[in-house]
Design an enzyme around this catalytic site. Structure first.
Site, PDB file in Angstrom:
ATOM      1  N   ALA A  60       0.840  -1.216   0.000  1.00  0.00           N
ATOM      2  CA  ALA A  60       0.000   0.000   0.000  1.00  0.00           C
ATOM      3  C   ALA A  60       0.868   1.257   0.000  1.00  0.00           C
ATOM      4  CB  ALA A  60      -0.968  -0.046   1.179  1.00  0.00           C
ATOM      5  N   SER A  61       0.614   2.169   0.921  1.00  0.00           N
ATOM      6  CA  SER A  61       1.300   3.467   0.896  1.00  0.00           C
ATOM      7  C   SER A  61       2.801   3.363   1.101  1.00  0.00           C
ATOM      8  CB  SER A  61       0.703   4.391   1.963  1.00  0.00           C
ATOM      9  OG  SER A  61      -0.620   4.745   1.636  1.00  0.00           O
ATOM     10  N   THR A  62       3.267   2.303   1.773  1.00  0.00           N
ATOM     11  CA  THR A  62       4.708   2.183   1.988  1.00  0.00           C
ATOM     12  C   THR A  62       5.460   1.944   0.679  1.00  0.00           C
ATOM     13  OG1 THR A  62       4.598  -0.205   2.411  1.00  0.00           O
ATOM     14  CG2 THR A  62       4.332   1.257   4.308  1.00  0.00           C
ATOM     15  N   PHE A  63       4.738   1.558  -0.367  1.00  0.00           N
ATOM     16  CA  PHE A  63       5.378   1.281  -1.653  1.00  0.00           C
ATOM     17  C   PHE A  63       5.897   2.547  -2.315  1.00  0.00           C
ATOM     18  CE2 PHE A  63       5.143   0.167  -6.286  1.00  0.00           C
ATOM     19  CZ  PHE A  63       6.184  -0.748  -6.272  1.00  0.00           C
ATOM     20  N   LYS A  64       5.481   3.703  -1.841  1.00  0.00           N
ATOM     21  CA  LYS A  64       5.931   4.924  -2.501  1.00  0.00           C
ATOM     22  C   LYS A  64       7.436   5.135  -2.388  1.00  0.00           C
ATOM     23  CE  LYS A  64       4.354   7.919   1.313  1.00  0.00           C
ATOM     24  NZ  LYS A  64       3.543   6.936   2.050  1.00  0.00           N
TER      25      LYS A  64
END
Length: 204
Positions: A60-64
């Site tokens: 999710a957001s940590t993939f950025k």
């Protein structure tokens, strides 16, 4: 220089086997989640809810973070402050309803910004770079603008996330140092920036 193909993957990073879980908080919670903390060298590691941390889930957001590194490495983003126009599509977060740069997209976790980048990277190159960075199962076979989200193909455990972050800050990822330094700088923010996200009644 823009590097189009990733180098041979380095040895797999791993959380030291001596890690001992810390006691969980006594207050009941609906979703246990996973929390892991260690020094960059892997020492003094602590785990809260180790069974949750062992489960592979979408990043999710940590993939950025890996997403930004790949975009810079491939030259898809050359200026972290260059604005990409918002297309006026209604967004879940008010902060997303404006033009964004890589800097502000990292700060506000702007999904649409990274969904624009992903097709430019492409599935093949995305898979190559995720494999080179030992990022979870490195599976980008799902929809190119969705594979890291709920229901997507990409999965990563807490231990793999921690190993990736350790490699990021240790400078051992197969990414040019200038790009690692750029993302590291973009991630830094005054703690007051997160004040609005605190639960009611909590202070910093």
């Amino acid at each position: 220089a823009v590097q189009q193909s990733p180098p041979t993957p380095p040895p797999t990073q791993a959380v030291p086997p001596s890690v001992e879980p810390t006691p969980s908080a006594s207050t009941p919670i609906d979703h246990a989640g996973c929390f892991m903390l260690s020094r960059v060298d892997g020492s003094e590691a602590q785990i809260v809810h180790p069974e949750e941390c062992a489960a592979a889930t979408p990043p999710a957001s940590t993939f950025k973070i890996p997403h930004a590194l790949i975009a810079l490495q491939l030259g898809i983003v050359t200026d972290p402050d260059a604005k990409v126009p918002w297309d006026k599509t209604p967004q879940w977060m008010p902060a997303w309803e404006q033009d964004h740069s890589l800097r502000t997209a990292l700060r506000d976790s702007v999904l649409w910004f990274f969904q624009r980048i992903a097709p430019q990277v492409g599935r093949e190159r995305m898979t190559e770079w995720l494999t080179a960075m030992h990022y979870g199962n490195a599976d980008a076979s799902g929809a190119i603008d969705q594979f890291w989200l709920d229901g997507g193909s990409l999965r990563i455990t807490g231990a793999e996330q921690l190993a990736f972050v350790q490699a990021f800050f240790a400078g051992t990822l197969p990414i040019e140092k200038a790009h690692v330094d750029t993302v590291s700088e973009l991630l830094r923010a005054p703690i007051q920036q997160w004040a609005s996200r605190l639960p009611e009644g909590r202070t910093m």
